[in-house]
Design a protein around this motif. Structure first.
Motif, PDB file in Angstrom:
ATOM      1  N   GLY A 229      50.905  54.664  10.968  1.00  0.00           N
ATOM      2  CA  GLY A 229      49.686  53.868  11.038  1.00  0.00           C
ATOM      3  C   GLY A 229      48.454  54.753  11.114  1.00  0.00           C
ATOM      4  O   GLY A 229      48.405  55.700  11.894  1.00  0.00           O
ATOM      5  N   TYR A 230      47.464  54.459  10.286  1.00  0.00           N
ATOM      6  CA  TYR A 230      46.211  55.217  10.254  1.00  0.00           C
ATOM      7  C   TYR A 230      45.040  54.265  10.462  1.00  0.00           C
ATOM      8  O   TYR A 230      45.056  53.123  10.001  1.00  0.00           O
ATOM      9  N   ARG A 231      44.001  54.753  11.148  1.00  0.00           N
ATOM     10  CA  ARG A 231      42.796  53.963  11.346  1.00  0.00           C
ATOM     11  C   ARG A 231      41.600  54.777  10.872  1.00  0.00           C
ATOM     12  O   ARG A 231      41.448  55.939  11.227  1.00  0.00           O
ATOM     13  N   PHE A 232      40.764  54.162  10.048  1.00  0.00           N
ATOM     14  CA  PHE A 232      39.586  54.833   9.517  1.00  0.00           C
ATOM     15  C   PHE A 232      38.350  54.036   9.877  1.00  0.00           C
ATOM     16  O   PHE A 232      38.322  52.810   9.735  1.00  0.00           O
ATOM     17  N   GLU A 233      37.349  54.730  10.364  1.00  0.00           N
ATOM     18  CA  GLU A 233      36.079  54.080  10.686  1.00  0.00           C
ATOM     19  C   GLU A 233      35.234  53.966   9.413  1.00  0.00           C
ATOM     20  O   GLU A 233      35.048  54.939   8.690  1.00  0.00           O
ATOM     21  N   ALA A 234      34.738  52.744   9.166  1.00  0.00           N
ATOM     22  CA  ALA A 234      33.883  52.518   7.994  1.00  0.00           C
ATOM     23  C   ALA A 234      32.428  52.566   8.436  1.00  0.00           C
ATOM     24  O   ALA A 234      32.080  52.072   9.505  1.00  0.00           O
ATOM     25  N   PRO A 235      31.554  53.174   7.633  1.00  0.00           N
ATOM     26  CA  PRO A 235      30.135  53.226   7.997  1.00  0.00           C
ATOM     27  C   PRO A 235      29.530  51.834   8.015  1.00  0.00           C
ATOM     28  O   PRO A 235      29.831  50.997   7.164  1.00  0.00           O
ATOM     29  N   ARG A 236      28.666  51.594   8.998  1.00  0.00           N
ATOM     30  CA  ARG A 236      28.018  50.291   9.099  1.00  0.00           C
ATOM     31  C   ARG A 236      26.764  50.271   8.233  1.00  0.00           C
ATOM     32  O   ARG A 236      26.036  51.246   8.142  1.00  0.00           O
ATOM     33  N   ARG A 237      26.558  49.112   7.634  1.00  0.00           N
ATOM     34  CA  ARG A 237      25.344  48.927   6.835  1.00  0.00           C
ATOM     35  C   ARG A 237      24.338  48.086   7.618  1.00  0.00           C
ATOM     36  O   ARG A 237      24.715  47.171   8.334  1.00  0.00           O
ATOM     37  N   ALA A 238      23.104  48.433   7.445  1.00  0.00           N
ATOM     38  CA  ALA A 238      22.069  47.647   8.105  1.00  0.00           C
ATOM     39  C   ALA A 238      22.040  46.248   7.507  1.00  0.00           C
ATOM     40  O   ALA A 238      22.270  46.052   6.315  1.00  0.00           O
ATOM     41  N   PRO A 239      21.776  45.227   8.330  1.00  0.00           N
ATOM     42  CA  PRO A 239      21.713  43.841   7.804  1.00  0.00           C
ATOM     43  C   PRO A 239      20.654  43.730   6.719  1.00  0.00           C
ATOM     44  O   PRO A 239      19.625  44.395   6.773  1.00  0.00           O
TER      45      PRO A 239
END
Length: 239
Positions: A229-239
């Motif tokens: 199992g791998y977990r990757f953080e995705a970059p957040r986009r501004a609303p």
């Protein structure tokens, strides 16, 4: 496009209900004689169809009894994004089999960028589930780095690789990992109590301090029992 060979067509007919759940694990499959009569083919064609399902891991042969739908047992998730103590085999019950020194073989010397023959500390652990070993973890570190840490022979490390090496001024800033699938080799199969040649997941992980490798390891897990199992953080986009 040329039609599929008859044995593949028969395997396709059986594969669908297996994957769809209509034929649950433990269900006895039609025999070679039954398949040959049902689909007007030779027993050799039927045998090839059943062996194809065995090779795909969907069926198993029980000598003297026949072919059965094989249970899918890869129910142990090994998370690969953790860095805490024991994370390599978590959440399995870990049996530490000790640390010893050994001369670096050529392959390990390349992985750790040391001279062949240089002294390494080798640590081996087994991961157990339901009373049986299903994963083997072996790690190597240059003795010159590990000598004054809890990874030295006779010590029982309670810290992660990063935290332990930080105590002697070695700071892990990068981890690289490669995943492959291969057959279990003799000594590995003996430790895991599985037949030699069984399918294994192999995870090669190396810790770096800058450009210098400071620890490398192999996680060898039964492909029948484990998944990664791998977990990757995705970059957040501004609303």
């Amino acid at each position: 496009m040329a039609a599929k060979p008859r044995y593949q067509q028969i395997a396709d007919i059986l594969r669908g209900p297996i994957l769809g759940g209509a034929l649950p694990p433990g269900t006895r499959l039609p025999s070679r004689v039954q398949l040959s009569r049902r689909y007007a083919v030779s027993e050799q064609v039927s045998r090839h169809a059943l062996r194809l399902l065995v090779a795909e891991g969907l069926a198993e042969s029980r000598p003297g009894s026949g072919y059965y739908v094989r249970a899918t047992r890869a129910d142990h998730l090994l998370p690969r994004t953790g860095s805490g103590p024991g994370s390599a085999l978590a959440p399995l019950l870990v049996e530490r089999r000790g640390t010893r020194s050994e001369a670096a073989a050529r392959g390990l010397a390349v992985r750790l960028r040391v001279r062949a023959g240089e002294t390494l500390y080798r640590t081996e652990c087994l991961g157990h589930a339901r009373g049986a070993p299903i994963a083997l973890h072996v790690s190597w570190e240059p003795a010159a780095l590990t000598l004054n840490t809890s990874g030295a022979p006779g010590a029982a490390p309670a810290l992660s690789v990063s935290d332990r090496l930080a105590g002697v001024g070695v700071f892990v800033d990068r981890i690289e990992e490669e995943v492959s699938v291969r057959a279990l080799r003799g000594p590995e199969a003996d430790r895991l109590g599985l037949p030699s040649g069984s399918a294994a997941l192999v995870v090669r992980r190396t810790h770096f301090d800058g450009r210098r490798p400071v620890e490398t390891s192999d996680l060898i897990a039964s492909a029948d029992h484990c998944r990664l199992g791998y977990r990757f953080e995705a970059p957040r986009r501004a609303p």
